[in-house]
Design a protein around this motif. Structure first.
Motif, short mmCIF file in Angstrom:
data_model
loop_
_atom_site.label_atom_id
_atom_site.label_comp_id
_atom_site.label_asym_id
_atom_site.label_seq_id
_atom_site.Cartn_x
_atom_site.Cartn_y
_atom_site.Cartn_z
N ASP A 76 -16.32 28.73 -22.77
CA ASP A 76 -17.52 28.44 -21.28
C ASP A 76 -17.48 28.79 -19.68
N SER A 77 -16.44 30.36 -19.82
CA SER A 77 -16.65 30.81 -18.84
C SER A 77 -16.91 32.19 -18.80
N ARG A 78 -17.92 32.38 -20.02
CA ARG A 78 -18.38 33.84 -20.28
C ARG A 78 -19.20 33.86 -18.95
N GLU A 79 -19.88 32.97 -18.73
CA GLU A 79 -21.52 33.12 -17.95
C GLU A 79 -20.46 33.68 -16.07
N LYS A 80 -19.56 32.87 -15.94
CA LYS A 80 -18.80 33.19 -14.85
C LYS A 80 -18.17 34.45 -14.63
N PHE A 81 -17.57 34.49 -15.52
CA PHE A 81 -17.08 35.89 -15.86
C PHE A 81 -17.75 37.34 -15.67
N ARG A 82 -19.54 37.07 -16.31
CA ARG A 82 -20.29 38.49 -16.49
C ARG A 82 -20.43 38.72 -15.31
N HIS A 83 -20.87 37.14 -14.55
CA HIS A 83 -20.86 37.42 -13.00
C HIS A 83 -20.09 37.65 -11.76
N MET A 84 -18.56 37.36 -12.46
CA MET A 84 -18.49 37.76 -11.52
C MET A 84 -17.79 39.50 -11.76
N PHE A 85 -18.11 39.96 -12.90
CA PHE A 85 -17.60 41.47 -13.11
C PHE A 85 -19.02 42.57 -12.42
N ARG A 86 -19.93 42.11 -12.61
CA ARG A 86 -20.91 42.69 -11.54
C ARG A 86 -20.05 42.51 -11.10
N ASN A 87 -19.90 41.13 -9.44
CA ASN A 87 -19.27 42.02 -8.32
C ASN A 87 -18.43 43.06 -8.67
N ALA A 88 -17.92 43.16 -9.24
CA ALA A 88 -16.30 43.98 -9.26
C ALA A 88 -16.55 45.65 -9.33
N LEU A 89 -18.32 45.42 -10.01
CA LEU A 89 -18.52 47.04 -10.26
C LEU A 89 -19.43 47.07 -8.73
N LYS A 90 -19.18 46.49 -8.05
CA LYS A 90 -20.12 46.73 -6.50
C LYS A 90 -18.74 47.00 -5.61
N GLY A 91 -17.38 46.58 -5.96
CA GLY A 91 -16.55 46.08 -5.05
C GLY A 91 -15.27 45.21 -4.85
N GLN A 92 -15.30 44.42 -5.20
CA GLN A 92 -13.89 43.11 -5.35
C GLN A 92 -14.73 41.94 -6.21
N ALA A 93 -14.23 41.28 -6.76
CA ALA A 93 -14.20 39.84 -6.78
C ALA A 93 -13.06 39.27 -7.27
N LYS A 94 -12.82 38.07 -6.93
CA LYS A 94 -11.89 36.97 -7.72
C LYS A 94 -12.14 35.90 -8.25
N GLY A 95 -11.41 34.78 -8.67
CA GLY A 95 -11.98 33.52 -9.45
C GLY A 95 -10.83 33.39 -10.49
N GLU A 96 -11.21 31.71 -10.43
CA GLU A 96 -10.19 31.04 -11.37
C GLU A 96 -12.01 30.91 -13.39
N VAL A 97 -11.71 31.21 -14.50
CA VAL A 97 -11.41 31.80 -15.63
C VAL A 97 -10.29 31.69 -16.55
N PHE A 98 -11.54 30.99 -17.85
CA PHE A 98 -10.76 30.02 -19.24
C PHE A 98 -10.77 31.34 -19.66
N LEU A 99 -9.31 32.06 -20.26
CA LEU A 99 -8.99 32.64 -21.38
C LEU A 99 -9.24 32.22 -22.52
#
Lengths: 96, 428
Positions: free
Chosen positions: B112-135
């Motif tokens: 359920d969170s894969r899409e959101k997490f992928r997006h966050m990870f891409r942002n993290a590669l450029k600097g930083q990302a923070k958010g709620e996901v489901f593990l």
């Protein structure tokens, strides 16, 4: 009444080694207790700035150096023995 | 000074120097021997910079922090492969270490969170990302707060801290449940109150009709049959009439009380002086009979329910006219003051801009201050029927009306000297 000069102390540490941490805890404790507001502690981390060891001829770490009041005094170790530190720095202890 | 003396002085000086040096060396050796030293600044070549050697890693404290802290800490490569995981993360993912390190972090993210997490990870590669996901922990879906930071250029990894939000979310759910329950209970309470007020109204209303019949026929009996009655019989009729009148007063007052609870709350900007004048008009027969002197100051203007406020003033003034000391000329004063903010000591009231303080005082029979609270209770009377008439509802109505206006009422009394009623309410 002559205004007392502020004590200038320098504590040489090596990053967060256990004894460095203990020395820092101890000296801040003693100063708060016996010198109250009349002191300034400068922390020199030799892991960050190894070249600063030469100035005061530092070999073993941690070492505490009293720069003011003169003359210069050095105390080597983690400063766990309060009495030894007070005597070594010539601080008149405030008995609470 | 002789040459011998000078060289002796030099020797003494030298010895003192050596003593100091020896003292320092001893101090150093003792410190090392007693384990109070755990690092050294080594300088082989006096030109080069000192090298620092530590007995324990200077990063000791940082390592302990990451190892012991109650949050998941991990490093992942830029492809998302886990290269380091702290003990808490192992616990969080609930798998053995070898199933975690070397595997992709995405495996542990819930679909359920894969899409959101992928997006966050891409942002993290450029600097930083923070958010709620489901593990994805086994078969469970666990909410987590994820904070990701690129560790470039020092390391080619993304550093991540994960906080398990399961407990937190559960508590949130509980609180929401409690809130909803509370809302429901409030609704029920409101309904019950309305029903109660309706009941009182209807009951009182329906009681009036049979009562009127009783009164009518009693009076007819009295007219037609007085000649046939013994003095005892007349006495009995008197008592019946009086009882019926008391009942009538009671019912009327109950009706007033329920009206004060039920009435639609429409607030109109009204001049208090107008209301007081209307009341004094209505009561002018009683005022004359009592020979009372009434002093009215300049009163404030406020947004009130005119009908209810008139009832309030009427009840208070009627009381003052009733509870007089025989032989003493009754004096009643009505005055008001405006405060530009909520007065101290009235914390229970809403914080509004302007407050009106209305004071109605008399020089009548008063009351003992210890009853100052009881006064406003329903059906409470401080006097027997022989001393003063009354239903014990009048002041309860006053209190209800003040509450309808989001205000407060209090009474001060001195037995034999008089009573003062203080009303505070916001002017809008």
């Amino acid at each position: 009444m002559k205004k007392e000069k502020k004590w200038e102390l320098r504590l040489y540490i090596a990053g967060q080694t256990p004894k460095s941490v203990v020395a820092l805890e101890n000296i801040t404790k003693y100063c708060k207790k016996h010198l109250i507001d009349n002191y300034n502690i400068e922390i020199i981390d030799l892991l960050e700035n190894p070249q600063l060891a030469e100035g005061d001829q530092i070999f073993a770490i941690p070492t505490l150096v009293r720069r003011v009041p003169e003359p210069l005094r050095k105390i080597i170790g983690d400063l766990s023995n309060e009495e030894k530190v007070l005597v070594g720095l010539n601080i008149r202890p405030i008995d609470k | 000074m002789t040459e011998k003396g000078a060289s002796r002085d030099r020797l003494i000086e030298r010895i003192q120097e050596l003593e100091i040096r020896l003292e320092e060396s001893n101090q150093l050796v003792n410190a090392i021997k007693s384990g109070e030293v755990d690092a050294f600044a080594i300088n082989n070549n006096s030109n080069a910079e000192s090298e620092i050697f530590t007995l324990q890693s200077g990063d000791h404290a940082f390592r302990v922090l990451i190892e012991e802290i109650g949050e998941g800490a991990l490093n992942v490569t830029e492809e998302g492969i886990i290269s380091f995981a702290n003990p808490h993360l192992i616990k969080l993912f609930n798998k053995s270490r070898d199933k975690i390190v070397g595997n992709s972090l995405f495996e542990f993210i819930h679909p359920d969170s894969r899409e959101k997490f992928r997006h966050m990870f891409r942002n993290a590669l450029k600097g930083q990302a923070k958010g709620e996901v489901f593990l994805r922990v086994g078969d469970e879906k666990r909410p987590a707060l994820v904070s990701m930071t690129s560790l470039q250029p020092k390391l080619s990894t993304i550093g991540i801290i994960m906080t398990d939000l399961t407990d937190f979310k559960n508590k949130e759910k509980l609180i929401l449940q409690y809130q909803q329950n509370l809302k429901l209970k409030n609704k029920e309470l409101s309904t019950t109150n309305k029903e109660l007020a309706s009941f009182v109204y209807i009951a009182s209303h329906d009681l009036q009709e049979p009562l009127r019949k009783i009164q009518t026929f009693i009076s007819r009996l009295e007219d037609k049959e007085t000649s046939n009655l013994s003095s005892r019989g007349e006495d009995y009729f008197q008592r019946i009439t009086q009882a019926a009148t008391r009942m009538q007063n009671l019912i009327e007052d109950l009706l007033d009380y329920s009206r004060a609870s039920n009435e639609n709350k429409v607030y109109v900007k009204t001049d208090m002086n107008e209301i007081v004048n209307e009341v004094l008009n209505d009561l002018h027969v009683l005022i004359e009979k009592a020979g009372a002197e009434i002093e009215v100051g300049e009163l404030c203007e406020a947004e009130v329910i005119p009908f209810q406020f008139k009832q309030l003033i009427l009840n208070l003034v009627s009381n003052s006219l009733k509870f007089t000391v025989p032989g003493r000329k009754p004096r009643i004063t009505i005055e008001s003051k405006i405060y530009s903010e909520r007065p101290n000591g009235l914390r229970k009231l809403p914080k509004k801009d302007n407050y009106c303080h209305l004071v109605i005082s008399d020089n009548g029979v008063g009351f003992s201050q210890k009853y100052s609270d009881k006064l406003f209770e329903l059906f409470q009377r401080l006097h027997s029927r022989d001393e003063y008439e009354g239903t014990g509802i009048g002041l309860a109505i006053v209190k209800k009306i003040v509450e309808n206006h989001h205000g407060m009422v209090s009474a001060e009394g001195k037995l034999g000297e008089g009573a003062t009623f203080n009303i505070w309410f916001p002017t809008n």
